[in-house]
Design an enzyme around this catalytic site. Sequence first.
Site, PDB file in Angstrom:
ATOM      1  N   HIS A 539      -2.447 -15.379  -5.083  1.00 23.73           N
ATOM      2  CA  HIS A 539      -3.315 -13.885  -5.282  1.00 23.73           C
ATOM      3  C   HIS A 539      -2.131 -12.951  -5.460  1.00 23.73           C
ATOM      4  CE1 HIS A 539      -7.586 -15.059  -4.005  1.00 23.73           C
ATOM      5  NE2 HIS A 539      -7.351 -15.553  -4.994  1.00 23.73           N
ATOM      6  N   HIS A 582     -12.001 -12.706  -3.477  1.00 23.76           N
ATOM      7  CA  HIS A 582     -10.893 -13.154  -4.539  1.00 23.76           C
ATOM      8  C   HIS A 582     -10.615 -12.057  -5.700  1.00 23.76           C
ATOM      9  CE1 HIS A 582     -11.361 -17.651  -3.381  1.00 23.76           C
ATOM     10  NE2 HIS A 582     -12.157 -17.094  -2.528  1.00 23.76           N
TER      11      HIS A 582
HETATM   12  C1  LIG Z   1      -4.907 -21.591  -8.459  1.00 22.81           C
HETATM   13  C2  LIG Z   1      -5.611 -20.172  -8.682  1.00 22.81           C
HETATM   14  C3  LIG Z   1      -6.667 -20.202  -8.020  1.00 22.81           C
HETATM   15  C4  LIG Z   1      -7.437 -18.962  -8.161  1.00 22.81           C
HETATM   16  N1  LIG Z   1      -8.694 -18.944  -7.523  1.00 22.81           N
HETATM   17  C5  LIG Z   1      -9.533 -18.067  -7.844  1.00 22.81           C
HETATM   18  C6  LIG Z   1     -10.854 -17.721  -7.606  1.00 22.81           C
HETATM   19  O1  LIG Z   1     -11.713 -18.831  -7.071  1.00 22.81           O
HETATM   20  N2  LIG Z   1     -11.636 -16.598  -7.694  1.00 22.81           N
HETATM   21  C7  LIG Z   1     -11.053 -15.625  -8.286  1.00 22.81           C
HETATM   22  O2  LIG Z   1     -11.672 -14.503  -8.446  1.00 22.81           O
HETATM   23  N3  LIG Z   1      -9.560 -15.503  -8.537  1.00 22.81           N
HETATM   24  C8  LIG Z   1      -8.882 -16.639  -8.350  1.00 22.81           C
HETATM   25  N4  LIG Z   1      -7.526 -16.633  -8.867  1.00 22.81           N
HETATM   26  C9  LIG Z   1      -7.008 -15.432  -9.052  1.00 22.81           C
HETATM   27  C10 LIG Z   1      -7.405 -14.996 -10.455  1.00 22.81           C
HETATM   28  O3  LIG Z   1      -7.606 -15.873 -11.367  1.00 22.81           O
HETATM   29  C11 LIG Z   1      -6.424 -14.194 -11.024  1.00 22.81           C
HETATM   30  O4  LIG Z   1      -5.896 -13.192 -10.024  1.00 22.81           O
HETATM   31  C12 LIG Z   1      -6.341 -13.328 -12.215  1.00 22.81           C
HETATM   32  O5  LIG Z   1      -6.367 -14.581 -13.380  1.00 22.81           O
HETATM   33  C13 LIG Z   1      -5.027 -12.500 -12.930  1.00 22.81           C
HETATM   34  O6  LIG Z   1      -5.371 -11.919 -13.960  1.00 22.81           O
HETATM   35  P1  LIG Z   1      -4.023 -11.333 -14.767  1.00 22.81           P
HETATM   36  O7  LIG Z   1      -4.652 -10.793 -15.978  1.00 22.81           O
HETATM   37  O8  LIG Z   1      -3.293 -10.540 -13.876  1.00 22.81           O
HETATM   38  O9  LIG Z   1      -3.146 -12.695 -15.137  1.00 22.81           O
HETATM   39  P2  LIG Z   1      -3.547 -14.095 -15.784  1.00 22.81           P
HETATM   40  O10 LIG Z   1      -5.075 -14.049 -16.031  1.00 22.81           O
HETATM   41  O11 LIG Z   1      -2.719 -14.971 -14.959  1.00 22.81           O
HETATM   42  O12 LIG Z   1      -2.877 -13.810 -17.178  1.00 22.81           O
HETATM   43  C14 LIG Z   1      -1.518 -13.774 -17.608  1.00 22.81           C
HETATM   44  C15 LIG Z   1      -1.137 -14.419 -18.941  1.00 22.81           C
HETATM   45  O13 LIG Z   1       0.024 -13.981 -19.409  1.00 22.81           O
HETATM   46  C16 LIG Z   1       0.710 -14.981 -19.921  1.00 22.81           C
HETATM   47  N5  LIG Z   1       1.944 -14.625 -19.779  1.00 22.81           N
HETATM   48  C17 LIG Z   1       3.020 -14.161 -18.753  1.00 22.81           C
HETATM   49  N6  LIG Z   1       4.101 -13.802 -19.129  1.00 22.81           N
HETATM   50  C18 LIG Z   1       4.251 -13.618 -20.786  1.00 22.81           C
HETATM   51  C19 LIG Z   1       5.007 -13.379 -21.517  1.00 22.81           C
HETATM   52  N7  LIG Z   1       6.171 -12.959 -21.136  1.00 22.81           N
HETATM   53  N8  LIG Z   1       4.723 -13.524 -22.776  1.00 22.81           N
HETATM   54  C20 LIG Z   1       3.438 -13.913 -22.985  1.00 22.81           C
HETATM   55  N9  LIG Z   1       2.549 -14.335 -22.326  1.00 22.81           N
HETATM   56  C21 LIG Z   1       2.792 -14.155 -20.884  1.00 22.81           C
HETATM   57  C22 LIG Z   1       0.479 -16.147 -19.051  1.00 22.81           C
HETATM   58  O14 LIG Z   1       0.602 -17.279 -19.649  1.00 22.81           O
HETATM   59  C23 LIG Z   1      -1.066 -15.755 -18.938  1.00 22.81           C
HETATM   60  O15 LIG Z   1      -1.972 -16.543 -19.831  1.00 22.81           O
HETATM   61  C24 LIG Z   1      -7.016 -17.710  -8.576  1.00 22.81           C
HETATM   62  C25 LIG Z   1      -5.649 -17.976  -9.120  1.00 22.81           C
HETATM   63  C26 LIG Z   1      -5.069 -19.061  -9.182  1.00 22.81           C
HETATM   64  C27 LIG Z   1      -3.475 -19.264  -9.908  1.00 22.81           C
END
Ligand SMILES: Cc1cc2nc3c(=O)[nH]c(=O)nc-3n(C[C@H](O)[C@H](O)[C@H](O)COP(=O)(O)OP(=O)(O)OC[C@H]3O[C@@H](n4cnc5c(N)ncnc54)[C@H](O)[C@@H]3O)c2cc1C
Length: 597
Positions: A539, A582
């Site tokens: 997280h 979460h």
């Molecule tokens: C194992 C795990 C379990 C979790 N369990 C839960 C849960 O049960 N409930 C909950 O609410 N949350 C959970 N979370 C947390 C939640 O899923 C994340 O906090 C959330 O998805 C983050 O959103 P985001 O938009 O910041 O990033 P993300 O959803 O991770 O998206 C970022 C994207 O950017 C892409 N990317 C990165 N750098 C580049 C680049 N330079 N060029 C192109 N693409 C790039 C990545 O490949 C990815 O697809 C969990 C996370 C993990 C990893």
Amino acid sequence: MGRSSAAILCSLLPLLPFASAISGLITDPNTVSDQTFDYVIVGGGLGGLVVANRLSENPDISVLVIEAGSDNRDDPRVYDPYQYSAAFNTELDWNWPSSQGRYIKGGKTLGGSTSINGLAQTRGQKAQYDSLASFLGGDDRNGTWIWEGMFFGMLKSEGFSSPNDNQKQAGASANPAYHNTSGPLQVTYPDGIYQGPQQKYFQTVVSTNFSVAASPDADDGNANVVAFHPNTINWQDSDHRSSSATAYYSPVSERSNLAILLQHLATKIVFDGSKATGVEFGTSGGERYTVNAGREVIVSAGAIQTPALLQLSGVGDPALLNGLGIDIVANVSGVGKNLQEQTMNSVGWTTVDGFDFDGQGPSDVIAYPDLLGLSSSSNSDIASTIAANIGSYAQDAYDAGAVVSVEAAQAIYQIQQDLMTDKHSGLVEAFFDNGFPNGGLGIDLWQILPFSRGTVQITTADPFTYPTVDPRYFSADVDLQIQTAGLRMARKIFQTAPLRSIVTEENAPGYDTVAEDGNGGSDDDWRKWIVDGFSSVHHPIATCSMMSQDLGGVVGSDLKVYNTENLRIVDASVLPIQFSAHLSATLYGLAENAADM
Ligand SMILES: Cc1cc2nc3c(=O)[nH]c(=O)nc-3n(C[C@H](O)[C@H](O)[C@H](O)COP(=O)(O)OP(=O)(O)OC[C@H]3O[C@@H](n4cnc5c(N)ncnc54)[C@H](O)[C@@H]3O)c2cc1C
Ligand SMILES: *[C@@H]1O[C@H](CO)[C@@H](O)[C@H](O)[C@H]1NC(C)=O
Ligand SMILES: *[C@@H]1O[C@H](CO)[C@@H](O)[C@H](O)[C@H]1NC(C)=O
Ligand SMILES: *[C@@H]1O[C@H](CO)[C@@H](O)[C@H](O)[C@H]1NC(C)=O
Ligand SMILES: *[C@@H]1O[C@H](CO)[C@@H](O)[C@H](O)[C@H]1NC(C)=O
């Protein structure tokens, strides 16, 4: 229609705007190279796909998403909730090394981390959403960055299905007043929900003996309770995962103004002065291409890769960038600072002979004890420790380069202290786990609101090298004190009837490792076991915080990066503080609100 009018229509067709648009899923970089889109979004995860969906509702606006991973929506490691963790340590997982030998997971696939996460859908506490404005010097942006605005955003994303009779029988309940049934993200309970007594027993023990109220529905902003929580599951699609990809991209994949380039890493944001004009991208060892952004570049690469991309692009702390030979585009010294990550340990108990879980996961019941709930299991006074040490924690975080100034850290910590000691925020998450660890019943336990602050820093100008990720786990000792109190509480929960009647003995850590002294074990034994065996909770947040500039913020209340133009961030990196929840429900709300801007 006559032949002639059809001919007239045909001759008009090439003039329509959608005819030549670049759209759909793309893997050939030449398709978008040197083209111009109104919005170029980096990262096809939670933040990126919510914003891409909402912006492309207007057919006159063109949107390109650049995603490093592939489209794996048809892969059972992604769509099957019962295979949670099958994607770990595979090509679908960034698996960033972090300090102390711990790895932080993150989805490298369309949908980002929502394609591999644990599917728990939980909202935080009202006071925590209100605190977002406090980090902005009181600027709530007309009610957006307080509970009301975030509740509105979270509702907009939600497509809730109330529990059916079978799920109600198992203990699930919901109040329709706190849910939307028509948003894109499918939220409900597992079809095979556990019918054994264990989840209800956990709720009974925690609410009867540990001062944590039981709630019929914790999504109302009163999160410091024990409750059944729903999951991001689509019952109309065989209980498959509802991710940002299936919820926000699949239904609109035919839009002629929305394109997603897969399998390419954004390597740099291109600037003209301080104005973002496009994005450079490529593959490891391959050619670099550029795509232009007519209106804005939006970075949604998550809390680890977003600060790294900004640093590679010259937006960050000059002290770091100068040393790497990167030209400074904007001096925003908070980029990559303020990293907050949680730490997890699991207490496990063996079940009695012949015990039947009577169902399958995901597990449904979570407790969020506040200071009062936790105090009965603490050998020391948590509130006094916090009050006595804020100054030294701030100095330590500054000395480690994890905050912009001692004063900033103190101001941030005071908001956090107020939430923890006066506003009754949940201090730990106690996730009741069926089948984990060791195949028995367990409680996964983590300190929610760490005072430890860390950093994400690139070490080279090569975008394909991972940044250094250092959460400085347990650098603020109160984090370990709270983790200890939570784990002692977890042990005591299992020792209490009626839960005690369905378990035989503790198998993690076990009384051999943390001796039972009549009060749940000593601080020293717990601390040693915690530090040896903790894992990251995956997280990470706050590395491009939405805060005022004097606090070390990177974006303001409009999510625009300070000292730049046309550049916004929409992902977990902008959250300045953790929530007693979460992350994803909160982030869906944040991204919906961002799209409204
Ligand atoms: C194992 C795990 C379990 C979790 N369990 C839960 C849960 O049960 N409930 C909950 O609410 N949350 C959970 N979370 C947390 C939640 O899923 C994340 O906090 C959330 O998805 C983050 O959103 P985001 O938009 O910041 O990033 P993300 O959803 O991770 O998206 C970022 C994207 O950017 C892409 N990317 C990165 N750098 C580049 C680049 N330079 N060029 C192109 N693409 C790039 C990545 O490949 C990815 O697809 C969990 C996370 C993990 C990893
Ligand atoms: C806030 O609301 C006021 C009054 O409606 C309006 O003038 C102002 O532009 C709004 N500010 C933002 C940032 O939306
Ligand atoms: C429910 O979701 C739909 C679609 O996002 C949205 O239009 C509607 O306003 C939402 N309702 C509430 C009460 O938020
Ligand atoms: C838990 O609370 C119940 C009801 O007050 C009480 O009867 C029971 O003894 C308590 N159990 C423990 C271990 O304190
Ligand atoms: C960058 O900004 C910080 C904070 O405003 C300032 O203290 C520092 O001197 C600046 N550094 C440079 C190289 O401009």
